[in-house]
Scaffold this active site. Sequence first.
Site, PDB file in Angstrom:
ATOM      1  CB  SER A   9     -41.010  -0.801  46.055  1.00 37.99           C
ATOM      2  OG  SER A   9     -41.780  -1.961  45.908  1.00 37.99           O
TER       3      SER A   9
ATOM      4  CG  ASP B  57     -48.682   1.970  44.577  1.00 38.14           C
ATOM      5  OD1 ASP B  57     -48.589   1.053  43.747  1.00 38.14           O
ATOM      6  OD2 ASP B  57     -47.924   2.089  45.552  1.00 38.14           O
TER       7      ASP B  57
ATOM      8  CG  HIS C 256     -45.151   0.693  43.648  1.00 43.26           C
ATOM      9  ND1 HIS C 256     -45.658   0.725  44.934  1.00 43.26           N
ATOM     10  CD2 HIS C 256     -44.063  -0.136  43.699  1.00 43.26           C
ATOM     11  CE1 HIS C 256     -44.930  -0.044  45.729  1.00 43.26           C
ATOM     12  NE2 HIS C 256     -43.952  -0.573  45.000  1.00 43.26           N
TER      13      HIS C 256
END
Length: 308
Positions: free
Chosen positions: A152, A246, A280
């Site tokens: 991320s 995601d 994610h």
Amino acid sequence: MNQVKATILTVRDVQKPLKMVFSVHQGALTKQEIDKSDAMTSCQLNRRFLSYHVKTYDVSNGRLRGTVCIPTGKGPFPGIIDMYGVSGGLKPSRAALLSSYGFVTYALPYFAYGDLVKYVGDVDLRYFEEALKWFSSQEYVDSSRIALVGTSLGAMLSIVMATYWPDMIHAVVSYNAPHHRTMTPLTYYGRALPYINNNENPVVDKDGAINYLKSFGCKFFDKSELTAIQIEKAKAGFLFIAGEDDQIIPSVYCTSMLTDRLNQHGHRNHRTLVYPGTGHLIDPGLLPVTNITKNPFNGDYFTLDVCL
């Protein structure tokens, strides 16, 4: 899909195994019913993150913090700096696992840990420059084989670092990185770098969860060079890992933009892995997963995602 709300599981002490109890109950039960019923049978699984012969120590060098894991054997070893995202704090579990395969690893927190800055918006790129130079100078690290692993925001920072210090970083593993600078402003020697602000008026669903993809996903289709990461300046090899489901950013699209940019500049040393049904927060296996998570970045709100 049934929604499972939870905080993100973070293993703080890699010296101790994570103890997980598996039980079998009669029928399809809710969590409340399971808590009140007797198990037909159960067993405990101890998940170790650290090999018995790996040494660890806490970093307290200037303003640098974190945990270093050194494998057994004669060094110097290839080095990995490991970073996570906006949940903050220290997350040494992945670094510990990698050290068991012959890498010396540095789990690098950059906010919300110890005496570090409390908020992610106060992060300065000089901190990462200091971490990279300090880690590379250690006698147990082979400075000609330094890699970054990030998830991320940590993945975005890894790519940005590879463009700022291309001769020091030789490989990057990126989990769901954006192709623009986003999530938080970055500064370098007092100069603010343009970024996409994706934290204004988020869409909150009826269950009280923020859907970042619906709120700000369209911003990632911005073609502006002002905020785009100039990944072509990097000399590293890249492994991009993206979750097809995601719910935070359109990571498959972002990854395609990063690889297109590399290809346009003759940089062919990259590979992409896309996983269907994956969200994610991609973490090492055999850990509990959720599709609605909570972290300090979002205050009292949960965040909609599909985690693996």
